[in-house]
Design a protein around this motif. Structure first.
Motif, PDB file in Angstrom:
ATOM      1  N   PHE A  35       1.458  13.287 -44.949  1.00  0.00           N
ATOM      2  CA  PHE A  35       2.806  13.716 -44.599  1.00  0.00           C
ATOM      3  C   PHE A  35       3.200  13.182 -43.224  1.00  0.00           C
ATOM      4  CE2 PHE A  35       1.567  16.980 -47.657  1.00  0.00           C
ATOM      5  CZ  PHE A  35       2.703  17.027 -48.474  1.00  0.00           C
ATOM      6  N   SER A  36       4.426  12.721 -43.123  1.00  0.00           N
ATOM      7  CA  SER A  36       4.922  12.277 -41.817  1.00  0.00           C
ATOM      8  C   SER A  36       5.323  13.463 -40.958  1.00  0.00           C
ATOM      9  CB  SER A  36       6.112  11.335 -41.996  1.00  0.00           C
ATOM     10  OG  SER A  36       7.157  11.976 -42.708  1.00  0.00           O
ATOM     11  N   SER A  37       5.683  14.586 -41.597  1.00  0.00           N
ATOM     12  CA  SER A  37       6.035  15.804 -40.868  1.00  0.00           C
ATOM     13  C   SER A  37       5.153  16.941 -41.379  1.00  0.00           C
ATOM     14  CB  SER A  37       7.514  16.155 -41.072  1.00  0.00           C
ATOM     15  OG  SER A  37       7.858  17.324 -40.345  1.00  0.00           O
ATOM     16  N   TRP A  38       4.258  17.392 -40.527  1.00  0.00           N
ATOM     17  CA  TRP A  38       3.316  18.450 -40.895  1.00  0.00           C
ATOM     18  C   TRP A  38       2.963  19.243 -39.647  1.00  0.00           C
ATOM     19  CZ3 TRP A  38      -1.464  18.906 -38.558  1.00  0.00           C
ATOM     20  CH2 TRP A  38      -1.852  17.814 -37.762  1.00  0.00           C
ATOM     21  N   ALA A  39       2.417  20.434 -39.844  1.00  0.00           N
ATOM     22  CA  ALA A  39       1.909  21.238 -38.729  1.00  0.00           C
ATOM     23  C   ALA A  39       0.924  22.250 -39.289  1.00  0.00           C
ATOM     24  CB  ALA A  39       3.045  21.952 -37.997  1.00  0.00           C
ATOM     25  N   SER A  40      -0.029  22.623 -38.460  1.00  0.00           N
ATOM     26  CA  SER A  40      -1.042  23.590 -38.869  1.00  0.00           C
ATOM     27  C   SER A  40      -1.059  24.746 -37.873  1.00  0.00           C
ATOM     28  CB  SER A  40      -2.426  22.936 -38.930  1.00  0.00           C
ATOM     29  OG  SER A  40      -3.400  23.858 -39.369  1.00  0.00           O
ATOM     30  N   PHE A  41      -1.257  25.961 -38.401  1.00  0.00           N
ATOM     31  CA  PHE A  41      -1.207  27.172 -37.586  1.00  0.00           C
ATOM     32  C   PHE A  41      -2.520  27.936 -37.725  1.00  0.00           C
ATOM     33  CE2 PHE A  41       2.944  25.800 -38.716  1.00  0.00           C
ATOM     34  CZ  PHE A  41       3.727  26.028 -37.598  1.00  0.00           C
ATOM     35  N   ARG A  42      -3.085  28.309 -36.576  1.00  0.00           N
ATOM     36  CA  ARG A  42      -4.398  28.956 -36.564  1.00  0.00           C
ATOM     37  C   ARG A  42      -4.277  30.388 -36.051  1.00  0.00           C
ATOM     38  NH1 ARG A  42      -7.598  23.810 -33.757  1.00  0.00           N
ATOM     39  NH2 ARG A  42      -7.532  22.431 -35.591  1.00  0.00           N
ATOM     40  N   SER A  83      11.109  18.285 -36.157  1.00  0.00           N
ATOM     41  CA  SER A  83      10.733  17.067 -35.442  1.00  0.00           C
ATOM     42  C   SER A  83       9.814  17.379 -34.272  1.00  0.00           C
ATOM     43  CB  SER A  83      11.977  16.325 -34.956  1.00  0.00           C
ATOM     44  OG  SER A  83      12.755  17.140 -34.087  1.00  0.00           O
ATOM     45  N   ALA A  84      10.062  18.508 -33.593  1.00  0.00           N
ATOM     46  CA  ALA A  84       9.198  18.897 -32.480  1.00  0.00           C
ATOM     47  C   ALA A  84       7.840  19.370 -32.978  1.00  0.00           C
ATOM     48  CB  ALA A  84       9.867  19.995 -31.658  1.00  0.00           C
ATOM     49  N   ALA A  85       7.840  20.114 -34.087  1.00  0.00           N
ATOM     50  CA  ALA A  85       6.588  20.674 -34.612  1.00  0.00           C
ATOM     51  C   ALA A  85       5.698  19.613 -35.236  1.00  0.00           C
ATOM     52  CB  ALA A  85       6.904  21.748 -35.640  1.00  0.00           C
ATOM     53  N   PRO A 116      -1.592  30.662 -27.271  1.00  0.00           N
ATOM     54  CA  PRO A 116      -0.575  29.878 -27.988  1.00  0.00           C
ATOM     55  C   PRO A 116       0.137  28.874 -27.092  1.00  0.00           C
ATOM     56  CG  PRO A 116       0.351  31.977 -27.347  1.00  0.00           C
ATOM     57  CD  PRO A 116      -1.075  31.976 -26.841  1.00  0.00           C
ATOM     58  N   ARG A 117      -0.614  28.048 -26.409  1.00  0.00           N
ATOM     59  CA  ARG A 117       0.001  27.148 -25.421  1.00  0.00           C
ATOM     60  C   ARG A 117       0.914  26.117 -26.071  1.00  0.00           C
ATOM     61  NH1 ARG A 117      -4.996  26.074 -21.098  1.00  0.00           N
ATOM     62  NH2 ARG A 117      -5.475  28.289 -20.751  1.00  0.00           N
ATOM     63  N   ALA A 118       0.502  25.548 -27.201  1.00  0.00           N
ATOM     64  CA  ALA A 118       1.313  24.509 -27.846  1.00  0.00           C
ATOM     65  C   ALA A 118       2.650  25.070 -28.321  1.00  0.00           C
ATOM     66  CB  ALA A 118       0.551  23.891 -29.017  1.00  0.00           C
ATOM     67  N   ALA A 119       2.634  26.267 -28.884  1.00  0.00           N
ATOM     68  CA  ALA A 119       3.884  26.859 -29.378  1.00  0.00           C
ATOM     69  C   ALA A 119       4.864  27.106 -28.239  1.00  0.00           C
ATOM     70  CB  ALA A 119       3.600  28.158 -30.120  1.00  0.00           C
ATOM     71  N   LYS A 120       4.348  27.536 -27.110  1.00  0.00           N
ATOM     72  CA  LYS A 120       5.222  27.765 -25.952  1.00  0.00           C
ATOM     73  C   LYS A 120       5.777  26.449 -25.418  1.00  0.00           C
ATOM     74  CE  LYS A 120       3.457  32.121 -24.122  1.00  0.00           C
ATOM     75  NZ  LYS A 120       2.944  32.822 -22.928  1.00  0.00           N
ATOM     76  N   ASP A 121       4.898  25.478 -25.286  1.00  0.00           N
ATOM     77  CA  ASP A 121       5.308  24.210 -24.678  1.00  0.00           C
ATOM     78  C   ASP A 121       6.205  23.381 -25.595  1.00  0.00           C
ATOM     79  OD1 ASP A 121       3.796  24.916 -22.496  1.00  0.00           O
ATOM     80  OD2 ASP A 121       2.099  23.618 -23.008  1.00  0.00           O
ATOM     81  N   ILE A 122       5.883  23.366 -26.883  1.00  0.00           N
ATOM     82  CA  ILE A 122       6.562  22.462 -27.808  1.00  0.00           C
ATOM     83  C   ILE A 122       7.752  23.120 -28.498  1.00  0.00           C
ATOM     84  CG2 ILE A 122       6.267  21.112 -29.931  1.00  0.00           C
ATOM     85  CD1 ILE A 122       3.298  20.778 -29.101  1.00  0.00           C
ATOM     86  N   LEU A 123       7.594  24.379 -28.903  1.00  0.00           N
ATOM     87  CA  LEU A 123       8.636  25.048 -29.672  1.00  0.00           C
ATOM     88  C   LEU A 123       9.498  25.991 -28.830  1.00  0.00           C
ATOM     89  CD1 LEU A 123       6.580  25.983 -32.881  1.00  0.00           C
ATOM     90  CD2 LEU A 123       8.073  24.001 -32.533  1.00  0.00           C
ATOM     91  N   GLY A 124       9.081  26.239 -27.600  1.00  0.00           N
ATOM     92  CA  GLY A 124       9.799  27.202 -26.781  1.00  0.00           C
ATOM     93  C   GLY A 124       9.607  28.629 -27.256  1.00  0.00           C
ATOM     94  N   TRP A 125       8.521  28.864 -27.978  1.00  0.00           N
ATOM     95  CA  TRP A 125       8.224  30.187 -28.542  1.00  0.00           C
ATOM     96  C   TRP A 125       7.659  31.111 -27.478  1.00  0.00           C
ATOM     97  CZ3 TRP A 125       3.522  32.734 -28.800  1.00  0.00           C
ATOM     98  CH2 TRP A 125       3.432  33.812 -29.681  1.00  0.00           C
ATOM     99  N   GLN A 126       7.939  32.398 -27.596  1.00  0.00           N
ATOM    100  CA  GLN A 126       7.300  33.390 -26.751  1.00  0.00           C
ATOM    101  C   GLN A 126       6.873  34.579 -27.588  1.00  0.00           C
ATOM    102  OE1 GLN A 126       8.998  34.512 -23.018  1.00  0.00           O
ATOM    103  NE2 GLN A 126       9.735  32.464 -22.550  1.00  0.00           N
ATOM    104  N   ALA A 127       5.796  35.209 -27.176  1.00  0.00           N
ATOM    105  CA  ALA A 127       5.241  36.335 -27.923  1.00  0.00           C
ATOM    106  C   ALA A 127       6.053  37.602 -27.699  1.00  0.00           C
ATOM    107  CB  ALA A 127       3.787  36.566 -27.501  1.00  0.00           C
TER     108      ALA A 127
END
Length: 401
Positions: free
Chosen positions: A222-229, A286-288, A347-358
């Motif tokens: 896949f050209s667009s994929w993401a995995s969540f742990r 695209s960011a994910a 969750p460093r990647a989610a914060k940095d890449i997606l702008g997510w916060q817990a």
């Protein structure tokens, strides 16, 4: 001998995390804003989330803002959902969050709709998905093409397979059907033990872990994929004991046996945090794309701390009993719901890449969980504590009657 937990820190905050006070909202606030271009339109509404949160919860400053997808932005999402275990509730919350954001959702659950498993949470609440406009189907992922009978989707989340044999049929079908984005629920359990917790994205993983093979495969096709742990989670609809394990003992006046020192760090997230992270990945594909995300809260809790927070939520006292599993011949995996070691990711990647916060706030979230625990009558349910009793007898602590 049994000892009460001594004074110590309960929660550990990521050095990069920031806290924001919750917005002050009237009971039914709403602000609508719309705009349009030649290509698409977008509408913004400010309203309370579809899931209730205590007013004192530590909330993402953006989490009360819902952006409904316009016709141009709306996506058709398929969730392939496991029929058991702690991950099943992820698909349930994710489906509701997507529907609340204006997307089309089909949730395909492994197995048969009439099975006994479907009488348990979260499956017995799937009417909430249907009433919100979603679709529910059941079947074998190995025959996904037959089950869905030619349906097409923009996004597929596999929240079922733990190895490539289970996920490959879904991934291959998605690829052949022109699915634009493939998401996978992996596990933070694939990280190798580290002397420098917490685990962060990019840390060494166990090469023979089934989830690792899946992550590699989807990254290849896949050209667009993401995995969540994810790690451990709490939330209404979860059918794997987490906070309930502690409540079961606390409400019955029993000691809470904890292996080791009790100061081991772990990560416990409310499942709404997992669903919000997944939704951001769908809406920011695209960011994910091409990224691994630790799907966890941004705080750690000690094992002793979890016991104390559960007791506080219940308004009761707790007696913590620490023990060495090997010394008394007990399998800690069967005696305790969490790993007997530091098991903590950030969750460093989610914060940095997606702008997510817990938004997880254990002290407040556990109050809500205890209210439901009592509401369903589990506090009065007859229970046996055979492994606990063995631990108490080995330590010469009187077994509660």
């Amino acid at each position: 001998m049994a000892t009460l937990h001594s004074s110590s820190s309960l929660l550990f905050t990521s050095p990069t995390s920031t806290q924001h006070p919750p917005p002050s909202l009237s009971p039914n606030p709403r602000l609508s804003l719309s705009s349009s271009t030649s290509n698409h339109s977008i509408s913004l509404s400010i309203s309370p989330s579809f899931l209730a949160h205590p007013k004192t919860s530590r909330r993402n400053s953006l989490s009360s803002f819902r952006v409904r997808a316009s016709a141009a932005d709306k996506k058709k999402v398929l969730i392939v959902n496991t029929n058991s275990g702690g991950h099943a509730v992820i698909g349930f919350y994710f489906a509701k969050e997507l529907l609340g954001s204006g997307h089309e959702v089909t949730i395909m659950t492994v197995g048969e709709e009439t099975s006994d498993k479907m009488k348990k949470p979260p499956f017995n609440r799937f009417s909430e998905i249907v009433s919100a406009g979603g679709k529910t189907v059941w079947g074998d992922p190995a025959e996904i093409g037959k089950v869905l009978d030619g349906a097409t989707f923009d996004v597929v989340l596999d929240n079922n397979g733990k190895d490539l044999d289970a996920v490959r049929p879904v991934a291959d079908w998605a690829k052949s059907g022109g699915v634009k984005q493939f998401l996978f629920i992996s596990s933070a359990g694939i990280y190798k033990a580290t002397e420098e917790p917490p685990h962060v994205e990019g840390d060494v993983v166990k090469a023979d872990a089934g989830h690792v093979g899946v992550e590699k495969y989807i990254s290849d096709i896949f050209s667009s994929w993401a995995s969540f742990r994810p790690q451990y989670m709490i939330g209404s609809g979860n059918n794997k004991d987490c906070e309930e394990w502690f409540f079961d003992r606390i409400v019955r006046g029993r000691p809470v046996p904890i292996p080791g020192s009790g100061m081991q760090l772990t990560n416990i997230s409310h499942v709404r945090d997992l669903s919000s992270m997944l939704t951001l990945a769908v809406e920011n594909s695209s960011a994910a794309s091409g990224n691994i995300f630790n799907c966890v809260s941004d705080r750690a809790v000690t094992l002793d701390g979890m016991a104390k927070l559960c007791a506080k939520a219940a308004g009761l006292q707790v007696e913590i009993l620490r023990y060495d599993p090997k010394a008394i011949g007990v399998d800690a995996k069967k005696a305790f719901p969490f790993r007997n070691m530091h098991f903590y990711a950030e969750p460093r990647a989610a914060k940095d890449i997606l702008g997510w916060q817990a938004s997880t706030n254990l002290p407040e979230d556990l109050k809500e969980r205890y209210e439901e625990y009592v509401k369903i009558g589990r506090d009065k349910k007859p229970m046996k504590f055979e492994i606990d009793d063995k631990i108490l007898e080995s330590l010469k602590v009187p077994v509660p009657v």
